[in-house]
Design an enzyme around this catalytic site. Structure first.
Site, mmCIF file in Angstrom:
data_model
loop_
_atom_site.group_PDB
_atom_site.id
_atom_site.type_symbol
_atom_site.label_atom_id
_atom_site.label_comp_id
_atom_site.label_asym_id
_atom_site.label_seq_id
_atom_site.Cartn_x
_atom_site.Cartn_y
_atom_site.Cartn_z
ATOM 1 N N LYS A 29 46.683 6.212 19.819
ATOM 2 C CA LYS A 29 45.758 5.094 19.872
ATOM 3 C C LYS A 29 45.822 3.686 19.578
ATOM 4 O O LYS A 29 46.683 2.874 20.126
ATOM 5 C CB LYS A 29 43.950 5.527 18.691
ATOM 6 N N ASP A 45 49.025 14.549 12.542
ATOM 7 C CA ASP A 45 48.128 14.156 13.878
ATOM 8 C C ASP A 45 47.500 12.502 12.997
ATOM 9 O O ASP A 45 46.902 12.726 12.345
ATOM 10 C CB ASP A 45 47.166 15.088 14.749
ATOM 11 N N PHE A 78 39.937 17.617 15.546
ATOM 12 C CA PHE A 78 40.204 17.211 17.206
ATOM 13 C C PHE A 78 41.723 16.255 17.202
ATOM 14 O O PHE A 78 41.951 15.744 16.656
ATOM 15 C CB PHE A 78 39.039 15.875 17.245
HETATM 16 C C1 LIG Z 1 41.385 10.452 19.435
HETATM 17 C C2 LIG Z 1 41.789 11.584 18.913
HETATM 18 C C3 LIG Z 1 43.776 12.852 20.489
HETATM 19 C C4 LIG Z 1 43.127 12.277 21.239
HETATM 20 O O1 LIG Z 1 43.486 10.671 21.364
HETATM 21 P P1 LIG Z 1 43.090 10.409 23.407
HETATM 22 O O2 LIG Z 1 44.557 9.091 23.263
HETATM 23 O O3 LIG Z 1 42.024 10.010 23.550
HETATM 24 O O4 LIG Z 1 43.801 11.936 23.852
HETATM 25 C C5 LIG Z 1 44.474 13.295 19.417
HETATM 26 N N1 LIG Z 1 44.111 13.524 17.983
HETATM 27 C C6 LIG Z 1 43.277 12.290 17.169
HETATM 28 C C7 LIG Z 1 42.967 12.537 15.971
HETATM 29 C C8 LIG Z 1 42.891 11.259 17.576
HETATM 30 O O5 LIG Z 1 41.371 10.666 16.883
#
Ligand SMILES: *Cc1c(COP(=O)(O)O)cnc(C)c1O
Length: 405
Positions: free
Chosen positions: A259, A230, A145
């Site tokens: 985040k 990520d 994700f």
């Molecule tokens: C939440 C998340 C995203 C996307 O972030 P948004 O601010 O919702 O666009 C990307 N990678 C990971 C691992 C995430 O948990």
């Protein structure tokens, strides 16, 4: 006692009538929050075991973050990148230092930062590595994700996230997560990057086999491929370290952060790398109106200062050990099929005899605990790192009670 639900019911039906149904929220309407607790419009209190998908690592209404935001709100909130502002250099310098790198490219949301990492890797591939134009390949993992843009969902393996959004962006190859041999086979002379979550959050808090991240680091270094981590959800204290990659002493080429970088106050994201990598951009080649704005920088600077103390990482490690010990007991009792995770972060697979993840989330809601299910049978536990041990234990008591029947 008869509990009124009038105000919540009205707010929920209005939301259902006038907002797109791209979410299925639990039936609770929050009006205020502090620390690890939220209060709804009926005055009921709930222990937050989701923490805004780890955007709220430092708690609701964190004094330091709110004060930093307030002070900045009174001075200047937006300049655009057409001009310098006096928080920008400080933010970039401090964030780069936190990551052991020397360059930052700020954006707003996580998805935008991932897009930025993809663009950076491709440009680096063409300009530095010498990949023929249009041939750049990025290797990713299944069940990933990384966000919701059309390019990002192009390399998702989740049909819900991907269906009906084609035509899809080419240039990605998907390999099984945790499988180093598959990754090695996928990396070829046109590969510019490997993009991975060090722990897969949305997939259900999947921790890769020991040695995997270190193996990815070795392999990418040997083949002149960028390792993009990520750390949007796994980073900034959640796992008991500043970055989840640290558990294997891995330093990726690019950190993607989001985040918790905005402390749950404002959206702040960034790509952090060396100047050899992020140095590929020239004026006009990438940007964002709000990226690196003064308010975002002020809040993120306070987040970085909080992380520098190491207190939250230590707390997440300590309480995390306790959390995983307690959850492990539930596996022994047969209420839970499996528990995964690290630090104050756990994916809990509910035994089918105890209902779905959604059922469990709804029953926890009735008992004053907020969690969110993922992929049918899993609930994720990721409280704000400020949670007290007593509150965490109380939350676990509620989970035990719900799973007992
Ligand atoms: C939440 C998340 C995203 C996307 O972030 P948004 O601010 O919702 O666009 C990307 N990678 C990971 C691992 C995430 O948990």
């Amino acid at each position: 006692m008869l509990i009124s639900t009038e105000r919540s019911t009205a707010a929920i039906s209005a939301a259902e009538a006038h907002s797109a149904h791209n979410y299925h929220p639990l039936p609770v309407v929050i009006t205020s929050a502090e620390g690890a607790w939220m209060t709804d419009v009926e005055g009921r209190r709930y222990l937050d075991l989701l923490a805004g998908y780890s955007a709220l690592n430092f708690g609701h209404g964190n004094r330091r973050l709110i004060d930093a935001a307030k002070a900045q709100l009174e001075r200047v909130t937006l300049t655009s990148r057409a001009f310098h502002h006096d928080r920008f250099a400080e933010f970039c310098t401090e964030l780069a230092a936190l990551c052991g790198k020397d360059m930052v490219l700020p954006m707003n949301t996580g998805a935008e930062a991932i897009e930025t990492a993809v663009k950076t890797a491709r440009k680096w591939g063409y300009r530095i590595k010498g990949v023929p134009d249009g041939k750049a390949k990025i290797v990713v993992a299944d069940n990933n994700f990384h966000g919701r843009t059309t390019t990002i969902i192009s390399f998702s393996t989740d049909p819900e996230a991907r269906a009906d959004y084609g035509p899809y962006t080419p240039g990605f190859e998907i390999v099984p997560y945790g499988d180093l041999a598959a990754l090695s086979a996928a990396v070829d002379e046109h590969t510019v990057a490997v993009l991975l979550e060090p722990i897969q959050g949305e997939a259900g808090v999947l921790v890769p086999p020991a040695g995997y991240l270190a193996g990815v680091r070795r392999l990418t270094a040997e083949r002149n491929v960028l390792f993009i981590a990520d750390e949007i959800q796994s980073g900034l204290g959640r796992t008991g370290r500043t970055f989840a990659c640290e558990h294997e002493d891995v330093v990726p080429d690019m950190y993607v952060l989001g985040k918790a970088l905005g402390g749950g106050v404002v959206p702040v994201s960034a790509v952090v790398a060396s100047s050899e990598v992020l140095g590929v951009f020239r004026p006009g080649e990438h940007g964002s109106t709000f990226g690196g704005n003064p308010l975002a920088c002020a809040v993120a600077l306070e987040v970085i200062a909080i992380l520098r103390t190491g207190e939250y990482q230590e707390r997440a490690a300590e309480l995390g050990e306790h959390l995983h010990r307690e959850l492990g007991l539930l596996v022994g009792e047969g209420a839970v099929d499996a528990v995964r995770g690290r630090g104050l972060w756990a994916g809990v697979d509910i035994a089918p005899s105890r209902g779905t993840g959604r059922d469990v989330s709804e029953r926890l809601l009735e008992r004053g605990v907020l969690v969110k299910d993922t992929h049918g049978s899993t609930i994720r536990i990721a409280p704000p790192l400020v949670i007290s041990k007593e509150d965490l234990d109380w939350g676990l008591d509620q989970l035990r009670a719900v799973l007992a029947g």
